[in-house]
Design an enzyme around this catalytic site. Structure first.
Site, PDB file in Angstrom:
ATOM      1  N   GLY A   1       1.845  -8.269   8.413  1.00 32.21           N
ATOM      2  CA  GLY A   1       0.994  -8.117   7.167  1.00 32.21           C
ATOM      3  C   GLY A   1       1.711  -8.746   5.749  1.00 32.21           C
ATOM      4  O   GLY A   1       1.586  -8.028   4.692  1.00 32.21           O
ATOM      5  N   ALA A   2       2.467 -10.084   5.854  1.00 32.88           N
ATOM      6  CA  ALA A   2       2.886 -10.586   4.851  1.00 32.88           C
ATOM      7  C   ALA A   2       2.067 -11.104   3.638  1.00 32.88           C
ATOM      8  O   ALA A   2       2.860 -11.534   2.651  1.00 32.88           O
ATOM      9  CB  ALA A   2       3.849 -11.712   5.538  1.00 32.88           C
ATOM     10  N   ASN A   3       0.782 -11.258   3.755  1.00 32.83           N
ATOM     11  CA  ASN A   3       0.016 -11.925   2.857  1.00 32.83           C
ATOM     12  C   ASN A   3      -0.281 -11.315   1.634  1.00 32.83           C
ATOM     13  O   ASN A   3      -1.004 -11.826   0.792  1.00 32.83           O
ATOM     14  CB  ASN A   3      -1.023 -12.767   3.670  1.00 32.83           C
ATOM     15  CG  ASN A   3      -2.053 -11.605   3.816  1.00 32.83           C
ATOM     16  OD1 ASN A   3      -1.905 -11.246   5.092  1.00 32.83           O
ATOM     17  ND2 ASN A   3      -3.175 -11.667   3.555  1.00 32.83           N
TER      18      ASN A   3
ATOM     19  N   GLY B   1      -0.058  -7.130  -0.731  1.00 37.78           N
ATOM     20  CA  GLY B   1       0.599  -5.757  -0.928  1.00 37.78           C
ATOM     21  C   GLY B   1       2.294  -5.892  -0.623  1.00 37.78           C
ATOM     22  O   GLY B   1       2.776  -6.724  -1.374  1.00 37.78           O
TER      23      GLY B   1
ATOM     24  N   GLY C   1       3.894  -6.218   1.876  1.00 38.52           N
ATOM     25  CA  GLY C   1       4.431  -7.461   2.504  1.00 38.52           C
ATOM     26  C   GLY C   1       4.543  -8.917   1.921  1.00 38.52           C
ATOM     27  O   GLY C   1       5.851  -9.485   1.897  1.00 38.52           O
TER      28      GLY C   1
ATOM     29  N   SER D   1       4.464   6.297   6.036  1.00 39.81           N
ATOM     30  CA  SER D   1       3.975   6.714   4.455  1.00 39.81           C
ATOM     31  C   SER D   1       4.320   8.224   4.483  1.00 39.81           C
ATOM     32  O   SER D   1       5.054   8.911   5.423  1.00 39.81           O
ATOM     33  CB  SER D   1       2.458   6.613   4.956  1.00 39.81           C
ATOM     34  OG  SER D   1       1.923   7.636   4.388  1.00 39.81           O
TER      35      SER D   1
ATOM     36  N   TYR E   1      -4.645   8.891  10.718  1.00 42.00           N
ATOM     37  CA  TYR E   1      -3.646   8.139   9.906  1.00 42.00           C
ATOM     38  C   TYR E   1      -2.506   8.771   9.875  1.00 42.00           C
ATOM     39  O   TYR E   1      -1.289   8.083  10.157  1.00 42.00           O
ATOM     40  CB  TYR E   1      -4.243   7.797   8.568  1.00 42.00           C
ATOM     41  CG  TYR E   1      -3.260   7.085   7.632  1.00 42.00           C
ATOM     42  CD1 TYR E   1      -3.008   5.966   7.921  1.00 42.00           C
ATOM     43  CD2 TYR E   1      -2.819   7.654   6.467  1.00 42.00           C
ATOM     44  CE1 TYR E   1      -2.196   5.016   7.097  1.00 42.00           C
ATOM     45  CE2 TYR E   1      -1.965   6.863   5.616  1.00 42.00           C
ATOM     46  CZ  TYR E   1      -1.657   5.490   5.823  1.00 42.00           C
ATOM     47  OH  TYR E   1      -0.767   4.731   5.086  1.00 42.00           O
TER      48      TYR E   1
END
Length: 300
Positions: A19-21, A23, A25, A148, A173
């Site tokens: 998820g590096a693209n 936020g 990440g 979280s 979640y």
């Protein structure tokens, strides 16, 4: 409390971030590139990934970035991504399990698992187990799993892990984020027992402003949720601040396996070591979840 000037250069080290693209990440990738690291950016959408990569290269033209397509909602795609990574790299220093999905309507992964349990927990467990051999030859190598603050309210629904009997998107979640902690602690225990040089740590961002909130509002068409986020907005910190706990867990020379880093005041502030969810401290529960998860992954 951790200050970022405590973090040394990361020249020659290879970090893989899911998820590096966007936020957390993206901010983690940016920080590590500035420290001289090679960053493997794993993204579900390669178009968005390429845009993020080009943006990062504007800040740091000499940055060493490898872009990899990774769809965590499909365990077969996880294996495909791993094969690509193994062909490109001999070793990894740090794996950061950062990507996540938050409180969508009831949705299933490609393999038929509840999407949050699948993406947040199962896919990251699968990715980690596949990549562990690439970490074993590096001293002070690490796996950092991002959870979280809802871990403290989470419960594992042993008789309904996939929410088939009753689906509550927020409870699911919280379950997936508790599962992150249980996985991270059990992994560290296993690594310790085998005298591995690799350690497993955890991190949570507190209240960080990322694309998770608007995506949740959009997916659920919830005006109540939108208003709640607007009212809570002053409490949120930036994604840049929210990324600091996982950066600390990944890079601090003093960080130890089993530790979790989070904001000073648990929802915002500079990172510090924080407590793991009490539910995750039960060895028998961790082992039970590990065994169930392992079977689900192996049956794919």
């Amino acid at each position: 409390m951790v200050r970022m000037n405590q973090i040394k250069t990361q020249n020659g080290r290879v970090f893989l971030i899911t998820g590096a693209n966007s936020g957390l990440g993206y901010e983690t990738s940016k920080f590590l590139l500035e420290k001289g690291a090679t960053v493997i950016m794993c993204c579900r959408d390669l178009f968005k990934g390429e845009k993020a990569k080009q943006k990062l290269l504007k800040f740091n033209s000499s940055g060493k970035i490898e872009l990899v397509e990774l769809d965590l909602s499909d365990l077969k795609n996880v294996k495909k991504a791993v094969n690509f990574i193994k062909k490109k790299f001999d070793n990894l220093d740090v794996l950061i399990n950062n990507a996540g999905i938050m409180a969508p309507p009831k949705t299933y992964s490609k393999q038929g698992f509840e999407i949050q349990f699948a993406v947040n927990h199962l896919a990251h467990m699968s990715l980690t187990m596949e990549l562990l051999p690439m970490l074993k030859d590096k001293s002070n190598s690490r796996v950092v799993t991002v959870t979280s603050g809802v871990q403290y309210f989470g419960k594992i629904q042993w008789n309904d892990l996939q929410g088939n009997l009753k689906y509550d998107r927020w409870a699911s979640y919280a379950q997936s984020k508790l599962a992150n902690v249980m996985f991270g602690l059990e992994l560290n225990s296993i690594l310790k027992e085998s005298n591995s040089p690799t350690s497993s740590l955890l991190a949570h961002p507190g209240f960080a402003r990322t694309n998770l909130q608007p995506k949740s509002v959009e997916a659920n068409q919830s005006w109540q949720e939108e208003i709640a986020y607007k009212l809570m907005n002053p409490m949120f910190q930036s994604a840049k601040m929210g990324a600091l706990p996982q950066i600390a867990a990944a890079t601090l020379t003093s960080a130890k396996g089993g530790e979790q880093y989070g904001p000073k005041f648990n929802f915002r502030g500079w990172p510090k070591i924080c407590r793991n969810a009490p539910e995750a401290l039960k060895k028998s529960s961790r082992k039970r979840l590990w065994d169930i998860s392992e079977k689900l992954i192996k049956n794919v």
